[in-house]
Scaffold this motif. Structure first.
Motif, PDB file in Angstrom:
ATOM      1  N   GLU A  78      11.261  39.751  30.818  1.00 30.37           N
ATOM      2  CA  GLU A  78      11.279  38.216  30.976  1.00 30.37           C
ATOM      3  C   GLU A  78      11.105  37.632  29.691  1.00 30.37           C
ATOM      4  N   ALA A  79      10.425  38.120  28.957  1.00 28.43           N
ATOM      5  CA  ALA A  79      10.146  37.308  27.706  1.00 28.43           C
ATOM      6  C   ALA A  79      11.575  37.281  26.810  1.00 28.43           C
ATOM      7  N   GLU A  80      12.254  38.371  26.845  1.00 27.84           N
ATOM      8  CA  GLU A  80      13.664  38.294  25.968  1.00 27.84           C
ATOM      9  C   GLU A  80      14.646  37.243  26.827  1.00 27.84           C
ATOM     10  N   THR A  81      14.464  37.197  28.399  1.00 29.30           N
ATOM     11  CA  THR A  81      15.299  36.389  29.090  1.00 29.30           C
ATOM     12  C   THR A  81      15.041  34.859  28.781  1.00 29.30           C
ATOM     13  N   GLY A  82      13.786  34.468  28.626  1.00 38.44           N
ATOM     14  CA  GLY A  82      13.048  33.449  28.137  1.00 38.44           C
ATOM     15  C   GLY A  82      13.650  32.974  26.574  1.00 38.44           C
ATOM     16  N   SER A  83      13.690  34.018  25.819  1.00 41.77           N
ATOM     17  CA  SER A  83      13.948  33.592  24.543  1.00 41.77           C
ATOM     18  C   SER A  83      15.332  33.156  24.382  1.00 41.77           C
ATOM     19  N   LEU A  84      16.277  33.926  25.050  1.00 39.96           N
ATOM     20  CA  LEU A  84      17.734  33.692  25.263  1.00 39.96           C
ATOM     21  C   LEU A  84      17.941  32.280  25.891  1.00 39.96           C
ATOM     22  N   LEU A  85      17.237  32.171  27.228  1.00 39.75           N
ATOM     23  CA  LEU A  85      17.923  30.628  27.750  1.00 39.75           C
ATOM     24  C   LEU A  85      17.095  29.588  27.165  1.00 39.75           C
ATOM     25  N   ASN A  86      15.877  29.675  26.892  1.00 39.01           N
ATOM     26  CA  ASN A  86      15.296  28.448  26.293  1.00 39.01           C
ATOM     27  C   ASN A  86      15.308  28.148  24.747  1.00 39.01           C
ATOM     28  N   ASP A  87      14.883  29.621  24.077  1.00 38.04           N
ATOM     29  CA  ASP A  87      15.104  29.383  22.604  1.00 38.04           C
ATOM     30  C   ASP A  87      16.177  29.129  21.964  1.00 38.04           C
ATOM     31  N   ILE A  88      17.153  30.086  22.473  1.00 32.21           N
ATOM     32  CA  ILE A  88      18.612  29.930  21.929  1.00 32.21           C
ATOM     33  C   ILE A  88      19.359  28.899  22.390  1.00 32.21           C
ATOM     34  N   LEU A  89      19.595  28.929  23.897  1.00 32.54           N
ATOM     35  CA  LEU A  89      20.434  28.438  24.591  1.00 32.54           C
ATOM     36  C   LEU A  89      19.898  26.937  25.079  1.00 32.54           C
ATOM     37  N   GLN A  90      18.752  26.580  24.850  1.00 29.50           N
ATOM     38  CA  GLN A  90      17.939  25.410  24.794  1.00 29.50           C
ATOM     39  C   GLN A  90      18.040  24.838  26.317  1.00 29.50           C
ATOM     40  N   LEU A  91      18.017  25.674  27.278  1.00 22.56           N
ATOM     41  CA  LEU A  91      18.023  25.104  28.842  1.00 22.56           C
ATOM     42  C   LEU A  91      16.705  24.617  29.141  1.00 22.56           C
ATOM     43  N   LYS A  92      15.774  24.786  28.795  1.00 22.21           N
ATOM     44  CA  LYS A  92      14.347  24.208  29.220  1.00 22.21           C
ATOM     45  C   LYS A  92      13.854  24.518  30.712  1.00 22.21           C
ATOM     46  N   LEU A  93      14.190  25.799  30.990  1.00 24.97           N
ATOM     47  CA  LEU A  93      13.815  26.434  32.168  1.00 24.97           C
ATOM     48  C   LEU A  93      12.292  26.723  32.281  1.00 24.97           C
ATOM     49  N   THR A  94      11.804  26.574  33.350  1.00 21.75           N
ATOM     50  CA  THR A  94      10.328  26.849  33.610  1.00 21.75           C
ATOM     51  C   THR A  94      10.136  28.384  33.952  1.00 21.75           C
ATOM     52  N   THR A  95       8.901  28.784  33.499  1.00 22.62           N
ATOM     53  CA  THR A  95       8.673  30.351  33.754  1.00 22.62           C
ATOM     54  C   THR A  95       9.018  30.861  34.886  1.00 22.62           C
ATOM     55  N   ALA A  96       8.904  30.111  36.019  1.00 19.66           N
ATOM     56  CA  ALA A  96       9.294  30.731  37.275  1.00 19.66           C
ATOM     57  C   ALA A  96      10.631  30.851  37.298  1.00 19.66           C
ATOM     58  N   GLN A  97      11.570  29.945  36.835  1.00 24.73           N
ATOM     59  CA  GLN A  97      12.932  29.949  37.032  1.00 24.73           C
ATOM     60  C   GLN A  97      13.387  31.020  36.292  1.00 24.73           C
ATOM     61  N   ILE A  98      12.765  31.175  34.992  1.00 26.48           N
ATOM     62  CA  ILE A  98      13.150  32.505  34.089  1.00 26.48           C
ATOM     63  C   ILE A  98      12.782  33.732  34.722  1.00 26.48           C
ATOM     64  N   ALA A  99      11.772  33.823  35.569  1.00 26.29           N
ATOM     65  CA  ALA A  99      11.429  35.040  36.400  1.00 26.29           C
ATOM     66  C   ALA A  99      12.366  35.554  37.230  1.00 26.29           C
ATOM     67  N   GLN A 108      18.728  50.935  32.054  1.00 24.90           N
ATOM     68  CA  GLN A 108      17.180  50.477  31.884  1.00 24.90           C
ATOM     69  C   GLN A 108      16.743  50.152  30.364  1.00 24.90           C
ATOM     70  N   ALA A 109      16.938  50.581  29.456  1.00 21.53           N
ATOM     71  CA  ALA A 109      16.529  50.359  28.301  1.00 21.53           C
ATOM     72  C   ALA A 109      17.452  48.821  27.719  1.00 21.53           C
ATOM     73  N   LEU A 110      18.392  48.706  28.265  1.00 20.80           N
ATOM     74  CA  LEU A 110      19.329  47.571  27.771  1.00 20.80           C
ATOM     75  C   LEU A 110      18.839  46.380  28.510  1.00 20.80           C
ATOM     76  N   ARG A 111      18.274  46.420  29.626  1.00 15.06           N
ATOM     77  CA  ARG A 111      17.792  45.331  30.333  1.00 15.06           C
ATOM     78  C   ARG A 111      16.715  44.290  29.984  1.00 15.06           C
ATOM     79  N   PHE A 112      17.163  42.934  29.680  1.00 14.78           N
ATOM     80  CA  PHE A 112      16.142  42.316  29.323  1.00 14.78           C
ATOM     81  C   PHE A 112      14.881  42.015  29.869  1.00 14.78           C
TER      82      PHE A 112
END
Length: 498
Positions: free
Chosen positions: A146-167, A140-144
């Motif tokens: 939504e904010a952390e998932t967004g940081s990984l996918l958009n900020d680091i991997l530059q996938l440009k996903l929407t908030t709904a897609q990240i969720a 449970q503690a290791l799960r990302f």
């Protein structure tokens, strides 16, 4: 492993021990344990020297004795450090759990133990939890978030996903980083990212299988072939992979896989050895037909044997069910493995062979006899000693006859009496000469004990002196104590108290 009020201590030293299934041997585990400590920058050169000496003795010792020596060394160190036991879930050997439990119960104040595992280990966790000496970081503690998932996918991997897609991705993967990472790899070449995100669902296992297929489908035919044909390996290196694929292009592929985050992890700073993510490699292995698996295991066994890495070679030879080849490799590895005290490893190899094969080959029967003897199963030891004697080739080298007669002498001492033991021990000493100090010491010990049983203390003293000479040459602390104790008792009984 330490109480919360110590968490402010600054720890600059880390020892990391990556475990796999072959580490289910107490001596091997503790040897790697000590080696990991000795590689910490600035660590004292003699750290664990006493523990290693105990492990290298042919006399089996309880794990608590070895761990006690190690604890004493650690306590004297001036700096605090962290020891990481990675993938501890692969450990199933009870004696190893006992050793770690003893360490936890007698924890040096400057040691912080970190255990990474997929399952709850059989260690005294409730007791540590009650004392406030345990910090647990669970799934449970290791799960990302939504904010952390967004940081990984958009900020680091530059996938440009929407908030709904990240969720959606965060919900479907339950914040599971491996699933997110592989989804990201899959999406990089998808023409319709939105459709892709909506199509996968289910548990981690199903998501992983689905995403692996997506990832593999995007790779070149060369990369797919590489991944499948090297999946039989627990550790990868470029020249090893070249041997399995009969090519010379593995190094750039390994670097490409690492750069693409395709579930491959470097095991050293030089990027020489790698390993696959365990779940990823499970899926890859399922996609390789059995006949191809056998071929790849055969090539791996041949490569490891050529490198002198016999335990790894034996693992792959046994996986092919090429038992004759495995038996030949076990013969080569048996003596050094026994002398290192890695009894569980040697027994595991021998148990993988048919009983009649072990009995029919003198060298295999000899080592099976020794394993039964050191575990106190004298009747079984005698049966395998007899089989080894019956099947001993006429042209066998003297050292093989000497090792066998040494075992037969010890068995005779417990079964048929001292006179037979004296004769066999003398034969062993004659045949061993100076070619095998460890067995020569064991032969001298049984000769001394046999003379003691017959009341000939003078002859016993002479045998123990010979044994003491051998252990001095070996530098074996534990055997030295045993031999010198018997020598001292014999000298005392003859009035030679100086």
């Amino acid at each position: 492993g330490q109480s919360v009020n110590r968490q402010s201590i600054i720890v600059n030293h880390i020892a990391w021990l990556s475990l796999d299934e072959s580490d289910n041997d107490l001596n091997r585990f503790l040897t790697y344990f000590v080696t990991a400590l000795s590689r910490i920058e600035g660590m004292q050169a003699d750290i664990g020297a006493d523990a290693l000496s105990m492990l290298q003795s042919p006399q089996p010792l309880p794990p608590t004795a070895v761990v006690s020596a190690l604890i004493n060394d650690i306590t004297r160190l001036p700096d605090a450090f962290i020891l990481v036991l990675d993938d501890y879930h692969v450990i199933i050997e009870t004696t190893i759990h006992q050793a770690i439990t003893f360490l936890l119960d007698n924890m040096p104040p400057n040691l912080y133990l970190v255990i990474t595992t997929r399952t709850i280990p059989p260690l005294p966790l409730p007791r540590l939890r009650a004392r406030g000496q345990l910090t647990e970081i669970d799934q449970q503690a290791l799960r990302f978030t939504e904010a952390e998932t967004g940081s990984l996918l958009n900020d680091i991997l530059q996938l440009k996903l929407t908030t709904a897609q990240i969720a959606t991705l965060n919900s479907r993967t339950e914040g599971w980083i491996s699933g997110l990472q592989m989804a990201a790899v899959s999406m990089q070449n998808q023409p319709d990212v939105a459709q892709f995100i909506e199509t996968f669902s289910g548990s981690h296992r199903y998501i992983f299988d689905y995403l692996v297929e997506e990832v593999l489908a995007q790779q070149s035919e060369t990369t797919q072939n590489f991944l499948r044909k090297t999946a039989v390996l627990s550790h990868l290196r470029a020249d090893l992979c070249d041997a399995l694929l009969e090519t010379v292009q593995s190094q750039p592929i390994l670097e490409q896989l690492e750069a693409a985050h395709l579930f491959i992890t470097p095991l050293d700073d030089q990027r020489e050895w790698y390993r696959y993510h365990a779940m990823f490699v499970d899926v890859l292995r399922q996609q390789l037909p059995d006949n191809e698996k056998r071929t790849q295991h055969q090539r791996a066994a041949r490569w490891f044997a050529q490198q002198g890495m016999l335990p790894e070679a034996i693992h792959h030879a046994l996986a092919t069910r090429a038992l004759d080849n495995a038996a030949q490799l076990i013969k080569q590895a048996a003596h050094p493995t026994l002398m290192r005290g890695e009894y569980q490893t040697l027994q595991r190899w021998l148990h993988a062979l048919p009983d009649e094969m072990v009995r029919s080959q003198s060298r295999l029967a000899l080592y099976q006899g020794w394993l039964y003897f050191v575990s106190g199963q004298i009747e079984k030891a005698a049966a395998f000693a007899d089989a080894a004697n019956i099947n001993l080739p006429a042209d066998a080298p003297p050292v093989q006859r000497g090792r066998l007669d040494c075992l037969r002498a010890w068995v005779s001492l417990h079964q048929t009496g001292a006179e037979t033991a004296v004769s066999l021990a003398q034969s062993a000493i004659h045949n061993l000469g100076d070619s095998d100090n460890q067995f020569r010491m064991l032969a001298a010990m049984v000769l001394g004990e046999a003379h003691d049983m017959m009341g000939d203390t003078q002859a016993a003293v002479m045998a123990y002196r010979d044994g003491a000479r051998m252990v001095t040459a070996m530098g074996d602390m534990i055997s030295s104590q045993l031999v010198l104790l018997r020598l001292a008792i014999g000298l005392n009984e003859t009035g030679r108290r100086r």
